[in-house]
Design an enzyme around this catalytic site. Structure first.
Site, mmCIF file in Angstrom:
data_model
loop_
_atom_site.group_PDB
_atom_site.id
_atom_site.type_symbol
_atom_site.label_atom_id
_atom_site.label_comp_id
_atom_site.label_asym_id
_atom_site.label_seq_id
_atom_site.Cartn_x
_atom_site.Cartn_y
_atom_site.Cartn_z
ATOM 1 N N CYS A 118 2.247 -5.762 -6.682
ATOM 2 C CA CYS A 118 1.941 -4.686 -7.642
ATOM 3 C C CYS A 118 0.522 -4.169 -7.367
ATOM 4 O O CYS A 118 -0.198 -4.735 -6.544
ATOM 5 C CB CYS A 118 2.045 -5.232 -9.065
ATOM 6 S SG CYS A 118 0.656 -6.304 -9.539
ATOM 7 N N GLU A 145 0.604 -14.131 -6.493
ATOM 8 C CA GLU A 145 -0.379 -13.821 -5.450
ATOM 9 C C GLU A 145 -1.796 -14.192 -5.904
ATOM 10 O O GLU A 145 -2.608 -14.710 -5.125
ATOM 11 C CB GLU A 145 -0.373 -12.318 -5.116
ATOM 12 C CG GLU A 145 0.942 -11.782 -4.579
ATOM 13 C CD GLU A 145 1.809 -11.195 -5.682
ATOM 14 O OE1 GLU A 145 1.947 -11.822 -6.767
ATOM 15 O OE2 GLU A 145 2.363 -10.108 -5.465
ATOM 16 N N CYS A 169 -2.247 -6.947 -7.660
ATOM 17 C CA CYS A 169 -2.265 -7.912 -6.553
ATOM 18 C C CYS A 169 -2.650 -7.249 -5.230
ATOM 19 O O CYS A 169 -3.356 -7.854 -4.415
ATOM 20 C CB CYS A 169 -0.909 -8.606 -6.464
ATOM 21 S SG CYS A 169 -0.590 -9.636 -7.928
#
Lengths: 152, 152
Positions: B86, B58, B89
Site C-alpha cells: 500500500c 512489511e 508500506c
C-alpha cells in the site's frame, strides 16, 4: 502568510517537539494527536535514535495515540504536524482514520498531500481526513532551513 | 500465471507468516527481509493484536530488520511480501532503501506500485527498488479470498 488566528496549542507543541528532534541531531519535525482537544499521543522524528526507517514524527505520534486508546484506529482524532506528510505518513493517516490533518508548512520535495502523488485525491483512497495546511509556514520552514544549512 | 521457477524460500516463509496472521484473526499478509539471501527480519499483519494502525507485515518486517542491523536504513536488503504494498508500506520501502521488492500478487484495491499512485514512478520518489511482482498469485490470492469470504 500566517492565518489570522493565534497558533493552536497542539501545533505549538508540535513545533516544540521539532526543536527536541533538532537538539538530538534528527530532522526537526514534530507531531501531536488530539482527541476532543486533548493531546493523546505525540512524537518527533526518531529515525536515527531508534534505528527505524518508519520513525517519522507522525508515525511515532499515531502509534502512541493508538496505544493510549488501545485501538488500531484513531477515528475522530486529529493530527498536527510541522511538515506536510510524506507518502508513508499519509498512508498511515488514512489507515488510522484520522479526522482532521493540520500541518505547518507544505513540502514540495517530499509531500504527498498537496503535491506529488496527492494520495487523498486518489480514487483508491479509502479514508480522507479534512486537511488544513500552512498554519505556521515561517516558523516551521525556518527550523528546517537552519537544520539543513548547519549540515552543509 | 506462476513464474517458471520454484518459489524462492523467502516467499514461502512470507506465505507461512500470512497463514499465522490468519490464524490470529488478522488479514493474512506476511513479509520477510533478506540480506545476501538470509532472513534478517520478518513479520505478519498485526494491526488488531498490537493495536497499531501502522503494523502491516512489511512495516513489522522492516522494523525488525533495522533493529537487527542497528541501522535506520536497509541498504542492499530485499523485501518479500505476499501482497502488493500500500502507499504507507511503499513509502517505508523507499525510506529504508530496500534494493529489491518481490511480491506474490498485485492489489487492485490498495496497491501503490503497479496501480493507484504508482509511488516509485513519481518524480518526487528518492529511492526506487527493483520490483518483481506476481511470484505466487494463485496461492496468495486464495489466502486473502478465503479470509474475506469467511467473514461475509
Amino acid at each position: 502568510m500566517a492565518p489570522p488566528f493565534p497558533l493552536p496549542a497542539p501545533m505549538r507543541r508540535a513545533l516544540d517537539l521539532a526543536r527536541l528532534a533538532e537538539a538530538a541531531g534528527e530532522v526537526p519535525i514534530g507531531a501531536v494527536v488530539t482527541r476532543d482537544g486533548t493531546i493523546i499521543g505525540e512524537g518527533e522524528n526518531r529515525n536515527r535514535r531508534d534505528r527505524d526507517p518508519t520513525a517519522h514524527a507522525e508515525i511515532v505520534a499515531m502509534r502512541a495515540a493508538a496505544a493510549h486508546l488501545s485501538d488500531f484506529r484513531l477515528t475522530g482524532c486529529d493530527l498536527w504536524v510541522t511538515l506536510e506528510p510524506c507518502p508513508m505518513c499519509a498512508g498511515a493517516i488514512s489507515h488510522a482514520r484520522i479526522a482532521r490533518l493540520y500541518y505547518a508548512v507544505g513540502d514540495p520535495k517530499g509531500g504527498a498531500i498537496e503535491q506529488g502523488p496527492r494520495l487523498f485525491a486518489q480514487p483508491q483512497c479509502l479514508h480522507r481526513p479534512d486537511v488544513y495546511g500552512g498554519l505556521a509556514e515561517a516558523e516551521a520552514s525556518a527550523l528546517l532551513r537552519d537544520f539543513f544549512a548547519a549540515r552543509r
